[in-house]
Design an enzyme around this catalytic site. Structure first.
Site, PDB file in Angstrom:
ATOM      1  N   GLY A  15     -21.781 -32.443   2.524  1.00 50.88           N
ATOM      2  CA  GLY A  15     -20.871 -31.940   3.553  1.00 50.88           C
ATOM      3  C   GLY A  15     -20.004 -30.805   3.075  1.00 50.88           C
ATOM      4  N   HIS A  23     -21.034 -24.883   3.959  1.00 48.73           N
ATOM      5  CA  HIS A  23     -20.726 -23.450   3.800  1.00 48.73           C
ATOM      6  C   HIS A  23     -22.024 -22.655   3.916  1.00 48.73           C
ATOM      7  CE1 HIS A  23     -22.290 -23.994  -0.242  1.00 48.73           C
ATOM      8  NE2 HIS A  23     -21.355 -24.911  -0.508  1.00 48.73           N
ATOM      9  N   HIS A  28     -25.186 -23.899   2.113  1.00 50.49           N
ATOM     10  CA  HIS A  28     -25.939 -24.963   2.801  1.00 50.49           C
ATOM     11  C   HIS A  28     -26.746 -24.376   3.975  1.00 50.49           C
ATOM     12  CE1 HIS A  28     -22.337 -27.453   1.323  1.00 50.49           C
ATOM     13  NE2 HIS A  28     -23.369 -27.944   0.666  1.00 50.49           N
ATOM     14  N   GLN A  35     -22.439 -40.601  -7.976  1.00 51.90           N
ATOM     15  CA  GLN A  35     -22.566 -39.433  -8.840  1.00 51.90           C
ATOM     16  C   GLN A  35     -21.217 -38.835  -9.242  1.00 51.90           C
ATOM     17  OE1 GLN A  35     -24.936 -37.417  -5.681  1.00 51.90           O
ATOM     18  NE2 GLN A  35     -23.908 -35.556  -6.400  1.00 51.90           N
ATOM     19  N   GLY A  95     -30.781 -26.548  -3.734  1.00 53.59           N
ATOM     20  CA  GLY A  95     -30.332 -25.227  -4.187  1.00 53.59           C
ATOM     21  C   GLY A  95     -30.429 -25.068  -5.697  1.00 53.59           C
ATOM     22  N   LYS A 134     -28.319 -23.576  -7.217  1.00 50.99           N
ATOM     23  CA  LYS A 134     -26.917 -23.673  -7.645  1.00 50.99           C
ATOM     24  C   LYS A 134     -26.755 -24.859  -8.598  1.00 50.99           C
ATOM     25  CE  LYS A 134     -22.284 -23.575  -7.119  1.00 50.99           C
ATOM     26  NZ  LYS A 134     -21.936 -24.890  -7.560  1.00 50.99           N
ATOM     27  N   GLN A 187     -29.982 -30.364 -11.567  1.00 50.59           N
ATOM     28  CA  GLN A 187     -30.309 -31.370 -10.545  1.00 50.59           C
ATOM     29  C   GLN A 187     -31.692 -31.094  -9.968  1.00 50.59           C
ATOM     30  OE1 GLN A 187     -27.454 -32.723  -7.378  1.00 50.59           O
ATOM     31  NE2 GLN A 187     -28.545 -31.235  -6.135  1.00 50.59           N
ATOM     32  N   SER A 198     -18.455 -26.217  -2.157  1.00 46.37           N
ATOM     33  CA  SER A 198     -17.462 -26.932  -1.343  1.00 46.37           C
ATOM     34  C   SER A 198     -16.136 -27.031  -2.094  1.00 46.37           C
ATOM     35  CB  SER A 198     -17.981 -28.326  -1.016  1.00 46.37           C
ATOM     36  OG  SER A 198     -19.243 -28.239  -0.408  1.00 46.37           O
ATOM     37  N   ARG A 199     -16.205 -27.057  -3.426  1.00 44.64           N
ATOM     38  CA  ARG A 199     -14.977 -27.203  -4.220  1.00 44.64           C
ATOM     39  C   ARG A 199     -14.131 -25.920  -4.236  1.00 44.64           C
ATOM     40  NH1 ARG A 199     -18.496 -30.475  -7.423  1.00 44.64           N
ATOM     41  NH2 ARG A 199     -17.705 -32.599  -7.641  1.00 44.64           N
TER      42      ARG A 199
HETATM   43  P1  AMP Z   1     -23.757 -30.241  -2.164  1.00 49.22           P
HETATM   44  O1  AMP Z   1     -23.250 -30.463  -0.789  1.00 49.22           O
HETATM   45  O2  AMP Z   1     -22.814 -29.477  -3.034  1.00 49.22           O
HETATM   46  O3  AMP Z   1     -24.311 -31.480  -2.800  1.00 49.22           O
HETATM   47  O4  AMP Z   1     -24.993 -29.271  -1.996  1.00 49.22           O
HETATM   48  C1  AMP Z   1     -26.072 -29.595  -1.156  1.00 49.22           C
HETATM   49  C2  AMP Z   1     -27.209 -28.669  -1.468  1.00 49.22           C
HETATM   50  O5  AMP Z   1     -26.798 -27.331  -1.259  1.00 49.22           O
HETATM   51  C3  AMP Z   1     -27.663 -28.762  -2.939  1.00 49.22           C
HETATM   52  O6  AMP Z   1     -29.081 -28.690  -2.986  1.00 49.22           O
HETATM   53  C4  AMP Z   1     -27.015 -27.557  -3.573  1.00 49.22           C
HETATM   54  O7  AMP Z   1     -27.709 -27.072  -4.698  1.00 49.22           O
HETATM   55  C5  AMP Z   1     -27.076 -26.565  -2.415  1.00 49.22           C
HETATM   56  N1  AMP Z   1     -26.056 -25.532  -2.587  1.00 49.22           N
HETATM   57  C6  AMP Z   1     -24.738 -25.707  -2.824  1.00 49.22           C
HETATM   58  N2  AMP Z   1     -24.126 -24.519  -2.982  1.00 49.22           N
HETATM   59  C7  AMP Z   1     -25.085 -23.579  -2.851  1.00 49.22           C
HETATM   60  C8  AMP Z   1     -25.089 -22.143  -2.915  1.00 49.22           C
HETATM   61  N3  AMP Z   1     -23.990 -21.447  -3.171  1.00 49.22           N
HETATM   62  N4  AMP Z   1     -26.269 -21.501  -2.737  1.00 49.22           N
HETATM   63  C9  AMP Z   1     -27.411 -22.200  -2.480  1.00 49.22           C
HETATM   64  N5  AMP Z   1     -27.474 -23.545  -2.410  1.00 49.22           N
HETATM   65  C10 AMP Z   1     -26.329 -24.216  -2.583  1.00 49.22           C
END
Ligand code: AMP
Length: 261
Positions: A12, A15, A18, A42, A127, A129, A133, A166-167
């Protein structure tokens, strides 16, 4: 016959990073499930878990607006109805991002396994990113013979170079300026000609910012996550904190084109 379905797992606080995953998902199916679940397994730091931004209503609007066809925001009980036996992410799961965050990747694999079992996707988008993972999930999917194809999505950055996360919403304007040291260090290091000079440059630039507290910075081989010995398939990884906010980023080494004489 099973209908193609794409899963975009998120925690969630949606941005543009996502949303770029949803855009990629459209190339694979018309059925795009975006999951929102802040996975307690996690988070090793209860404070980080408590402060993790949550905004399911806004997220739902954004994700549906971008083309997701279903939003799934399960409760903790839905994902973990009984005592949880966590999956083992192995030796790589205990390096880098897993070294300072005990059990982090075991928790990631456990939730991804449950999300996959519920949604039964044909494809899942993750991602770059979170490069480690992505690596661990790909390896685990291959090993367990699951019928899910893992698709990698490139990192989306803000115009100033900061990788979207998100942070980032927890950074003040001043913190944000300090955080830019990460993408600056990655850019400079990945343009070095050798892995050795890239390592030196990475550490030099990162240590020039007093507000950045380094966790790790390394150049790894993308195939095995060992420290890289050549620039081919090498990637720089950085993690650390600015004012208590944990930030994570990476960039592939740009290998110089061969000289034709
Ligand atoms: P998260 O909500 O942070 O767990 O991210 C959900 C998914 O979005 C994960 O597969 C992340 O690697 C991907 N993600 C987060 N930030 C980015 C970004 N800046 N660019 C591309 N993918 C992202």
């Amino acid at each position: 016959m099973r209908q193609n379905k794409v899963l975009v797992p998120t925690m969630g606080a949606i941005h543009a990073g996502h949303l770029s995953l949803i855009e990629i998902a459209k190339n694979y199916s018309t059925e795009i499930v975006l999951s929102i679940f802040v996975n307690p397994l996690q988070f090793e730091d209860p404070d980080d878990l408590a402060k993790y931004p949550r905004s399911v209503e806004v997220d739902t609007k954004l994700a549906l607006g971008a083309g997701a066809t279903e939003i799934w925001a399960p409760t903790i009980e839905e994902i973990y109805p009984e005592k949880v036996i966590t999956l083992d992410s192995g030796a790589i799961g205990r390096k880098y991002e897993g070294a300072g965050r005990e059990g982090h990747f075991d928790g990631v694999l456990t939730v991804v396994d449950r999300l996959f079992k519920h949604v039964q996707p044909t494809y899942a988008i993750f991602g770059e990113k979170d490069f480690q993972q992505l690596f661990i999930i790909k390896k685990w999917v291959k090993k367990s013979g699951m019928e899910v194809e893992v698709i990698a999505a490139p990192i989306i950055r803000d115009i100033d170079g900061l990788a979207l996360s998100s942070r980032n919403s927890r950074l003040s304007a001043e913190d944000r300026k300090s955080a830019l040291v990460i993408s600056r260090a990655l850019r400079q290091a990945t343009h070095e000609r050798s892995v050795e000079s890239a390592r030196d440059r990475l550490h030099d630039v990162l240590s020039s910012e007093p507000s950045f507290q380094l966790d790790y910075a390394e150049i790894i081989n993308e195939d095995n996550f060992e420290p890289a010995t050549s620039a081919r398939k090498a990637r720089a990884l950085v993690a650390g904190w600015v004012n208590g906010v944990r930030l994570l980023d990476n960039m592939a080494m740009s290998v110089p084109a061969p000289v034709i004489s």
